[in-house]
Design a protein around this motif. Structure first.
Motif, PDB file in Angstrom:
ATOM      1  N   THR A  81      -4.994   5.189  -3.044  1.00  7.99           N
ATOM      2  CA  THR A  81      -5.234   5.119  -4.482  1.00  7.99           C
ATOM      3  C   THR A  81      -4.049   4.522  -5.234  1.00  7.99           C
ATOM      4  O   THR A  81      -4.188   3.623  -6.053  1.00  7.99           O
ATOM      5  N   LEU A  82      -2.839   4.988  -4.907  1.00  8.27           N
ATOM      6  CA  LEU A  82      -1.681   4.633  -5.702  1.00  8.27           C
ATOM      7  C   LEU A  82      -1.098   3.273  -5.373  1.00  8.27           C
ATOM      8  O   LEU A  82      -0.448   2.660  -6.219  1.00  8.27           O
ATOM      9  N   VAL A  83      -1.291   2.788  -4.160  1.00  4.69           N
ATOM     10  CA  VAL A  83      -0.712   1.491  -3.840  1.00  4.69           C
ATOM     11  C   VAL A  83      -1.663   0.350  -4.162  1.00  4.69           C
ATOM     12  O   VAL A  83      -1.308  -0.815  -4.051  1.00  4.69           O
ATOM     13  N   SER A  84      -2.869   0.678  -4.611  1.00  2.00           N
ATOM     14  CA  SER A  84      -3.848  -0.375  -4.850  1.00  2.00           C
ATOM     15  C   SER A  84      -3.677  -1.052  -6.203  1.00  2.00           C
ATOM     16  O   SER A  84      -4.260  -2.099  -6.448  1.00  2.00           O
ATOM     17  N   GLY A  85      -2.879  -0.460  -7.096  1.00  2.00           N
ATOM     18  CA  GLY A  85      -2.669  -1.105  -8.385  1.00  2.00           C
ATOM     19  C   GLY A  85      -2.866  -0.129  -9.521  1.00  2.00           C
ATOM     20  O   GLY A  85      -2.863   1.086  -9.330  1.00  2.00           O
ATOM     21  N   PRO A  86      -3.078  -0.621 -10.756  1.00  2.00           N
ATOM     22  CA  PRO A  86      -3.225   0.254 -11.922  1.00  2.00           C
ATOM     23  C   PRO A  86      -4.435   1.153 -11.780  1.00  2.00           C
ATOM     24  O   PRO A  86      -5.410   0.828 -11.109  1.00  2.00           O
ATOM     25  N   ASP A  87      -4.341   2.342 -12.379  1.00  2.00           N
ATOM     26  CA  ASP A  87      -5.486   3.245 -12.384  1.00  2.00           C
ATOM     27  C   ASP A  87      -6.608   2.639 -13.215  1.00  2.00           C
ATOM     28  O   ASP A  87      -6.420   1.730 -14.017  1.00  2.00           O
ATOM     29  N   THR A  88      -7.810   3.188 -13.035  1.00  2.00           N
ATOM     30  CA  THR A  88      -8.981   2.634 -13.736  1.00  2.00           C
ATOM     31  C   THR A  88      -8.883   2.814 -15.240  1.00  2.00           C
ATOM     32  O   THR A  88      -9.527   2.087 -15.988  1.00  2.00           O
TER      33      THR A  88
ATOM     34  N   THR B 213      -3.630   2.885 -16.962  1.00  2.00           N
ATOM     35  CA  THR B 213      -2.241   3.327 -16.889  1.00  2.00           C
ATOM     36  C   THR B 213      -1.496   2.540 -15.823  1.00  2.00           C
ATOM     37  O   THR B 213      -2.094   2.081 -14.851  1.00  2.00           O
ATOM     38  N   PRO B 214      -0.174   2.345 -15.972  1.00  2.00           N
ATOM     39  CA  PRO B 214       0.589   1.535 -15.022  1.00  2.00           C
ATOM     40  C   PRO B 214       0.593   2.173 -13.638  1.00  2.00           C
ATOM     41  O   PRO B 214       0.439   3.389 -13.510  1.00  2.00           O
ATOM     42  N   PRO B 215       0.792   1.383 -12.599  1.00  2.00           N
ATOM     43  CA  PRO B 215       0.887   1.933 -11.248  1.00  2.00           C
ATOM     44  C   PRO B 215       2.146   2.774 -11.097  1.00  2.00           C
ATOM     45  O   PRO B 215       3.099   2.631 -11.860  1.00  2.00           O
ATOM     46  N   THR B 216       2.153   3.675 -10.124  1.00  2.00           N
ATOM     47  CA  THR B 216       3.318   4.510  -9.844  1.00  2.00           C
ATOM     48  C   THR B 216       4.509   3.618  -9.516  1.00  2.00           C
ATOM     49  O   THR B 216       4.361   2.534  -8.974  1.00  2.00           O
ATOM     50  N   SER B 217       5.738   4.091  -9.780  1.00  2.00           N
ATOM     51  CA  SER B 217       6.935   3.296  -9.535  1.00  2.00           C
ATOM     52  C   SER B 217       7.052   2.925  -8.070  1.00  2.00           C
ATOM     53  O   SER B 217       6.478   3.578  -7.191  1.00  2.00           O
ATOM     54  N   ALA B 218       7.820   1.861  -7.834  1.00  2.00           N
ATOM     55  CA  ALA B 218       7.983   1.369  -6.458  1.00  2.00           C
ATOM     56  C   ALA B 218       8.564   2.450  -5.559  1.00  2.00           C
ATOM     57  O   ALA B 218       8.137   2.621  -4.416  1.00  2.00           O
TER      58      ALA B 218
ATOM     59  N   HIS C  26       7.034  -0.455   6.955  1.00  2.00           N
ATOM     60  CA  HIS C  26       7.342  -1.821   6.534  1.00  2.00           C
ATOM     61  C   HIS C  26       7.029  -2.008   5.052  1.00  2.00           C
ATOM     62  O   HIS C  26       7.801  -2.627   4.306  1.00  2.00           O
ATOM     63  N   ALA C  27       5.885  -1.476   4.613  1.00  2.00           N
ATOM     64  CA  ALA C  27       5.509  -1.582   3.195  1.00  2.00           C
ATOM     65  C   ALA C  27       6.522  -0.862   2.312  1.00  2.00           C
ATOM     66  O   ALA C  27       6.889  -1.349   1.235  1.00  2.00           O
ATOM     67  N   ALA C  28       7.017   0.292   2.764  1.00  2.00           N
ATOM     68  CA  ALA C  28       8.006   1.040   1.978  1.00  2.00           C
ATOM     69  C   ALA C  28       9.295   0.245   1.832  1.00  2.00           C
ATOM     70  O   ALA C  28       9.889   0.194   0.751  1.00  2.00           O
ATOM     71  N   VAL C  29       9.732  -0.370   2.926  1.00  2.00           N
ATOM     72  CA  VAL C  29      10.962  -1.171   2.875  1.00  2.00           C
ATOM     73  C   VAL C  29      10.809  -2.332   1.897  1.00  2.00           C
ATOM     74  O   VAL C  29      11.715  -2.647   1.119  1.00  2.00           O
ATOM     75  N   GLN C  30       9.649  -2.991   1.921  1.00  2.00           N
ATOM     76  CA  GLN C  30       9.412  -4.105   1.001  1.00  2.00           C
ATOM     77  C   GLN C  30       9.443  -3.633  -0.447  1.00  2.00           C
ATOM     78  O   GLN C  30      10.007  -4.303  -1.317  1.00  2.00           O
ATOM     79  N   LEU C  31       8.851  -2.489  -0.730  1.00  2.00           N
ATOM     80  CA  LEU C  31       8.845  -1.963  -2.092  1.00  2.00           C
ATOM     81  C   LEU C  31      10.253  -1.649  -2.581  1.00  2.00           C
ATOM     82  O   LEU C  31      10.560  -1.779  -3.770  1.00  2.00           O
ATOM     83  N   LEU C  32      11.123  -1.256  -1.661  1.00  2.00           N
ATOM     84  CA  LEU C  32      12.488  -0.899  -2.039  1.00  2.00           C
ATOM     85  C   LEU C  32      13.433  -2.080  -2.017  1.00  2.00           C
ATOM     86  O   LEU C  32      14.627  -1.934  -2.260  1.00  2.00           O
ATOM     87  N   GLY C  33      12.930  -3.248  -1.692  1.00  2.00           N
ATOM     88  CA  GLY C  33      13.760  -4.440  -1.692  1.00  2.00           C
ATOM     89  C   GLY C  33      14.856  -4.404  -0.655  1.00  2.00           C
ATOM     90  O   GLY C  33      15.925  -4.989  -0.842  1.00  2.00           O
ATOM     91  N   GLY C  34      14.627  -3.681   0.431  1.00  2.00           N
ATOM     92  CA  GLY C  34      15.621  -3.634   1.503  1.00  2.00           C
ATOM     93  C   GLY C  34      16.769  -2.683   1.213  1.00  2.00           C
ATOM     94  O   GLY C  34      17.783  -2.713   1.895  1.00  2.00           O
TER      95      GLY C  34
END
Length: 268
Positions: A9-16, A19-24, A52-60
């Motif tokens: 739910t949360l990584v798919s984008g803004p809520d219906t 509201t903005p998506p959860t922080s990275a 891998h997705a978590a690392v990308q969200l955190l910018g390394g």
């Protein structure tokens, strides 16, 4: 909602509701939690994707939790390959690694050898001294089998008192020599620290894969047939075929024995 549902739910984008998506960082934490859940279930590939997705969200950025999970992942993966009693590789890893090697190794040059090792009269050891004592013998056996393996080779517990020595990049003559040295080393080993009257020997069957296609089951079956021949010819011996489909011989001094049974040859 469970962890996996929350992640989807949360990584798919803004809520219906817009509201903005959860922080990275929060989404990365959710990916990490999902990875932990998947890793605990043994779903390593999916767990890695979430990491891998978590690392990308955190910018390394350095992230201690991810580092910890990666270490735990590597340790758990290694433990899943190991036999809990002897710490040698287990049957699952043996089958998987043999299948990979049979597709990778250049069989036209040296090929791939598999030696099946069985402890002679091991039931008598358990009956005389008990199963806990037998466990100590198995643990000592792995140490002796590992003692002179080449860097590319490995030992795996095949089941019970049987072990497999996998020898990639070794021709038949080299594999027979390695196996005969292991047999002799075990026969000469001082077992008296376990029990003053203990003597342990092994019988070994050495199979060689030199042409494709070779299936794991066929290679194991040939090694098992040769192991049985070593036992039938008096035990404490290494049995092998000098050529594909040829007569079975025994290595070393055992080769002088009068009777060496000739098993039914495998087909194909």
């Amino acid at each position: 909602m469970d962890v996996m549902g929350t992640v989807r739910t949360l990584v798919s984008g803004p809520d219906t509701d817009g509201t903005p998506p959860t922080s990275a960082r929060n989404r990365a934490a959710l990916h990490t939690a999902a990875a932990e859940r998947l890793a605990s279930d043994g779903s390593w590939e999916q767990a890695y994707e979430h990491l891998h997705a978590a690392v990308q969200l955190l910018g390394g950025e350095p992230y201690d939790e991810l580092d910890r999970l990666r270490r735990e992942h590597a340790e758990a993966r290694e433990q899943s390959r190991r036999d809990s009693l002897t710490a040698s590789y287990n049957r699952r890893y043996l089958d998987e690694r043999l299948a990979a090697l049979l597709s990778e190794v250049d069989l036209r040059t040296t090929g791939l050898c598999l030696a099946l090792v069985d402890i002679d009269h091991f039931k008598a050891v358990n009956d005389t001294h008990g199963h806990l004592f037998g466990d100590r013998v198995l643990q000592r056996m792995v140490a002796e089998l590992d003692a002179a393996l080449p860097d590319s080779g490995f030992c795996a517990r095949y089941g019970g008192e049987e072990f497999a020595l996998v020898l990639p990049g070794r021709d038949l003559a080299q594999a027979v020599e390695i196996s005969e040295q292991a047999r002799d080393r075990i026969a000469r080993h001082d077992w008296s620290d376990l029990h003053p009257d203990l003597r342990v020997t092994v019988s070994i069957g050495v199979a060689h894969a030199a042409v494709r296609p070779v299936e794991v089951e066929r290679l194991i079956g040939e090694a098992d047939l040769l192991l049985y021949t070593a036992k039938e010819s008096g035990r404490n011996a290494v049995a092998y075929r000098a050529s594909r489909g040829g007569r079975v011989r025994l290595a070393g001094a055992a080769g002088a024995r009068r009777s060496i049974p000739q098993p039914v040859r495998t087909t194909g």
